[in-house]
Design a protein around this motif. Structure first.
Motif, short mmCIF file in Angstrom:
data_model
loop_
_atom_site.label_atom_id
_atom_site.label_comp_id
_atom_site.label_asym_id
_atom_site.label_seq_id
_atom_site.Cartn_x
_atom_site.Cartn_y
_atom_site.Cartn_z
N ASP A 75 -45.11 20.22 -22.32
CA ASP A 75 -46.63 20.53 -22.80
C ASP A 75 -47.22 19.54 -23.68
N ARG A 119 -53.61 35.30 -22.90
CA ARG A 119 -52.53 34.82 -23.67
C ARG A 119 -51.56 34.51 -22.19
N ASN A 120 -50.72 33.57 -22.47
CA ASN A 120 -49.69 33.28 -21.41
C ASN A 120 -50.42 33.11 -20.09
N GLN A 212 -53.80 23.06 -16.89
CA GLN A 212 -52.54 22.98 -17.75
C GLN A 212 -52.49 22.88 -19.30
N ALA A 215 -53.43 26.29 -20.32
CA ALA A 215 -52.40 27.20 -20.01
C ALA A 215 -51.28 27.02 -21.35
N ALA A 216 -51.03 25.82 -21.44
CA ALA A 216 -49.90 25.40 -22.59
C ALA A 216 -50.63 26.10 -23.78
N SER A 218 -52.42 28.39 -24.42
CA SER A 218 -52.39 30.00 -24.34
C SER A 218 -51.07 30.51 -24.56
N ARG A 219 -50.01 29.72 -24.49
CA ARG A 219 -48.47 30.05 -24.78
C ARG A 219 -48.20 30.11 -26.03
N LEU A 220 -48.99 29.48 -27.01
CA LEU A 220 -48.74 29.40 -28.36
C LEU A 220 -49.55 30.34 -29.15
N THR A 221 -50.87 30.58 -28.75
CA THR A 221 -51.81 31.59 -29.34
C THR A 221 -52.71 32.11 -28.24
N ARG A 222 -53.27 33.20 -28.73
CA ARG A 222 -54.03 33.89 -27.90
C ARG A 222 -55.43 33.23 -27.96
#
Length: 269
Positions: A75, A119-120, A212, A215-216, A218-222
């Motif tokens: 990431d 998110r995610n 990407q 996407a990355a 969104s894996r940390l924060t909404r």
């Protein structure tokens, strides 16, 4: 100016209603509207909820830094800029820090504006959450990257001082809707200082592509409507050649199909 349903709304308010207003904006023809005489462009978003930045995300940039290409990509590295104090608009001044020895650098970047919360996110669906794109300049105080007197070794790096000082995130000139940019990985990106070209590359040079990066993040924060994500800078920064900004310098960032962002560097008041 825009469809009647957007009259009187700020871009932030439009983004809060993006799913309902985007179809109307897609049908709207700006050429049919009257020009606003004497208008001065303000920052396009006052202010983003979050300004997330991806660092070292261009192949040509890591090469000029003398870093070998990684065998495998993970990431992106992310950092934050305080939105209400760093974000400025076209024509706004970039203030130099008020201490001696500041080494202030430029970084032309493609910025993504979020229009739909998520998110995610899966990379293949990430662009469905984008409202549009901006031109950005990730101003950086290279002298503050590391602290001479850290409280302890793990706290050597000062990313707030390096990236988050006042006026360090010019954005503009306006948001170009996502449907007008069919491929964000095929845009020329260029920066000049006083008319001398310093960065001249393409978003095709990104190590981690836009979808990407989103996407990355969104894996940390909404991600929320009105958030802005800066996606990295290409080769041509000042620090590898020992060049830094001074009062009176005029910095222009241009991204194909998105626009031109010009700011003058000034002495801090």
């Amino acid at each position: 100016m825009g469809p009647p349903e957007t009259a009187g709304l700020t871009l932030t308010e439009v983004l809060d209603r993006w799913d309902s207003l985007a179809p109307l904006l897609r049908e709207w023809a700006p050429s049919t509207s009257e020009a606003v005489a004497g208008a001065r462009l303000a920052p396009p978003l006052t202010y983003p909820g979050k300004v997330l930045c991806a660092g070292a995300n261009y192949w040509d940039h890591i090469e000029e830094m003398g870093i070998e290409r990684p065998a495998e990509l993970g990431d992106p590295f992310f950092f934050l800029k305080p939105p209400t104090t760093t974000v400025t608009g076209p024509g706004d001044p970039v203030p130099l820090p008020g201490y001696p020895g500041a080494r202030v650098d430029w970084e032309a970047e493609l910025a993504v504006v979020i229009g739909r919360a998520g998110r995610n996110l899966a990379p293949e669906h990430a662009l469905d959450h984008v409202a549009g794109y901006l031109v950005a300049n990730d101003i950086s105080a290279r002298d503050r990257l590391t602290s001479a007197l850290p409280v302890a070794e793990p706290f050597t790096y000062d990313w707030l001082g390096h990236k988050g000082q006042d006026g360090f995130c010019p954005l503009g000139p306006g948001m170009v809707p996502v449907w007008q940019i069919p491929d964000p990985q095929d845009l020329r990106i260029r920066l000049s200082v006083n008319g001398v070209v310093k960065q001249n590359s393409s978003t095709a040079q990104m190590m981690v592509p836009v979808r990407q990066v989103i996407a990355a993040a969104s894996r940390l924060t909404r991600l929320e409507p009105g958030d802005v994500i800066l996606t990295g800078t290409p080769a041509g920064c000042g620090v590898p050649r020992g060049e830094f900004l001074a009062a009176g310098d005029v910095v222009v960032v241009e991204i194909e199909r998105i626009g031109r962002l010009e700011n003058e560097v000034v002495t801090a008041s």
